[in-house]
Design an enzyme around this catalytic site. Structure first.
Site, short mmCIF file in Angstrom:
data_model
loop_
_atom_site.label_atom_id
_atom_site.label_comp_id
_atom_site.label_asym_id
_atom_site.label_seq_id
_atom_site.Cartn_x
_atom_site.Cartn_y
_atom_site.Cartn_z
N ASP A 116 0.90 -1.29 -0.15
CA ASP A 116 0.18 0.07 -0.31
C ASP A 116 1.06 1.48 0.14
O ASP A 116 1.32 1.48 0.74
CB ASP A 116 -0.86 -0.44 1.46
CG ASP A 116 -1.40 1.43 1.17
OD1 ASP A 116 -2.12 2.17 0.87
OD2 ASP A 116 -2.10 1.15 2.65
N GLN A 133 0.87 7.01 0.67
CA GLN A 133 1.20 7.92 1.29
C GLN A 133 3.02 8.07 0.56
O GLN A 133 3.10 8.91 0.99
CB GLN A 133 1.55 7.55 3.70
CG GLN A 133 0.23 7.86 4.21
CD GLN A 133 -1.25 8.70 3.36
OE1 GLN A 133 0.08 10.10 3.43
NE2 GLN A 133 -1.81 8.85 3.49
N LYS A 187 -2.87 11.73 -3.10
CA LYS A 187 -2.14 11.47 -3.02
C LYS A 187 -1.06 12.51 -3.08
O LYS A 187 -0.06 12.98 -2.61
CB LYS A 187 -1.36 10.51 -1.42
CG LYS A 187 -2.94 9.77 -2.14
CD LYS A 187 -3.87 10.27 -0.45
CE LYS A 187 -4.36 9.12 0.58
NZ LYS A 187 -5.02 9.77 1.40
N CYS A 232 -8.07 6.60 9.75
CA CYS A 232 -8.89 4.63 9.55
C CYS A 232 -8.01 3.86 9.60
O CYS A 232 -7.02 3.17 8.88
CB CYS A 232 -8.68 5.20 8.05
SG CYS A 232 -10.03 5.78 7.53
#
Length: 420
Positions: A214, A217, A240, A378
């Site tokens: 993932d 970020q 992002k 989250c």
């Protein structure tokens, strides 16, 4: 008193990086909120968009609005060319081996769900295990929970220490013959921790276990080379990365994508259809059913061009300077506690002020024109690990300045004054 933490080494601002010039490219920053200049420190939730991105989307609707791939008229051909050029931009950005490995999706969440519901359904069975970490965003937890519930498999979670760092030895112990998938965040949205992805991939591959990363970020804050990482899947979101919402990428190794069944059926993911049988399209279109988000994909291309023009090395160095300055500044305020003090971290600073509820912190900071995120981000299991319900989170982007950190410090003192 503030909690002592290990802060990044003092870093001088990036040589040649003109942050004031960068800020002029972002129209939304030049406004007042409650009569105060906007200080936008919520970049982990979404970044602001440069004028180049806004103009690229506008230009598509003004001049090229048409569906792609199947049209033979000029507008369709232009739209198709612009759209597919972004796939090549994304390939270069990630250093993927081929554009066949770049699948357009709505964002990181959809990318992870796609892998869970295609590769996962095909390869995970009753009694198997999927391994994640205690740092994960809900989007890298819930899809695997759904898969495990459906298949009778087990979700295993590698622990973290009090600094918010993955315990790598414990992680490795959880890799067993039952492990059929590893899914990890590259950079924690709640704490800023950078995971040792290359080491994790090496450990997993030594046992023939595929790894999904993932990267929501990470992509805005560091160079990501999927071939150097050797990960099997990499998921990211445009918004992002100074791009539009509603568009993202799933990178997957060709051999894995070819072996996976499609997830959704419909236009563009087919080569031919009869009532008896459908022949699926070639990669990557096999996973791109229906009319895509053409305008925002083109906007994403403009964002990639913008970031590449600034230089990720320069951006990374600039944000590291802002993070170091913010960490040192907040640690100097009595009563402030930094949550997440990993030695390797980037761009995110979660904090508490005494026993003041984070929502009160965020509300008072907003009256000073300062936008931070408050809540569990989250990442409720992360909060549970630290025994807290929520934090206030300041997250930094390529346009933030030390002066804005000074404003945040003044805002925190205002919070302390108001809340007694």
């Amino acid at each position: 008193m503030s909690t002592a933490v290990k802060t990044p080494h003092e870093i001088h601002p990036a040589h040649g990086y003109d942050v004031q010039k960068v800020r002029r490219d972002f129209p939304v920053l030049h406004q007042k909120v409650h009569g105060k200049p906007l200080v936008y420190l919520d970049n982990a939730a979404t970044t602001q968009k440069p004028l180049a991105v806004i103009e690229a989307i506008q230009n598509y609707y003004l001049h090229d609005n048409s569906n792609i791939h199947r049209g033979v008229h000029t507008l369709s051909e232009r739209a198709t060319e612009h759209y597919e050029n972004v796939r090549e931009q994304a390939r270069k950005f990630l250093n993927a081996a081929s554009t066949k490995e770049i699948v357009f999706v709505r964002g990181t969440t959809e990318a992870i769900n796609l892998v869970a519901q295609t590769y996962g359904r095909k390869n995970v069975s009753a009694g198997d295990e999927v391994l994640i970490t205690a740092l994960e965003h809900h989007s890298n937890i819930v899809p695997w929970q759904l898969l495990c519930e459906e298949k009778g498999a087990k979700l295993r979670v590698a622990p973290i220490n009090d600094q918010g760092e993955l315990l790598l030895e414990e992680f490795e112990k959880l890799l067993t013959p039952k492990t059929k998938m590893v899914a990890i965040g590259h950079l924690s949205n709640a704490l800023g921790t950078i995971n040792p992805v290359k080491d994790i991939v090496r450990m997993a591959h030594a046992r023939n276990i595929p790894v999904l990363v993932d990267g929501a970020q990470a992509v805005a804050r560091m160079h990501v080379d999927v071939q150097a990482l050797d990960c099997d899947f990499y998921a990211l979101s445009s918004h992002k990365l100074s791009g539009p919402t509603g568009i993202g990428i799933l990178y997957g190794k060709t051999k894995l994508l070819e072996a996976m069944p499609p997830w959704q059926g419909g236009g563009d993911m087919i080569a031919s259809v009869t009532f008896e049988k459908t022949v699926y399209n070639r990669l990557p279109y096999k996973f791109e059913a229906g009319t895509p988000n053409i305008a925002d994909t083109i906007g994403f291309g403009a964002a990639l061009e913008y970031v590449n023009h600034l230089g990720l090395d320069e951006i990374e160095r600039h944000e590291a300077d802002v993070l170091a300055y913010a960490t040192n500044s907040l640690c100097a305020i009595p009563g402030v506690r930094i949550v997440g003090t990993a030695r390797e971290k980037a761009g995110v600073l979660s904090f508490l002020i005494g026993d003041i509820h984070p929502h009160d912190i965020g509300t008072i900071l907003d009256t000073e024109g300062i936008a931070v995120r408050t809540g569990h981000h989250c990442a409720q299991p992360v909060m549970q690990r630290f025994g807290i319900p929520a934090t206030a989170r300041a997250s930094f982007g390529l346009y933030n300045t030390r002066e804005e950190i000074d404003a945040l410090v003044a805002g925190i003192r205002k919070v302390q004054e108001v809340m007694g």
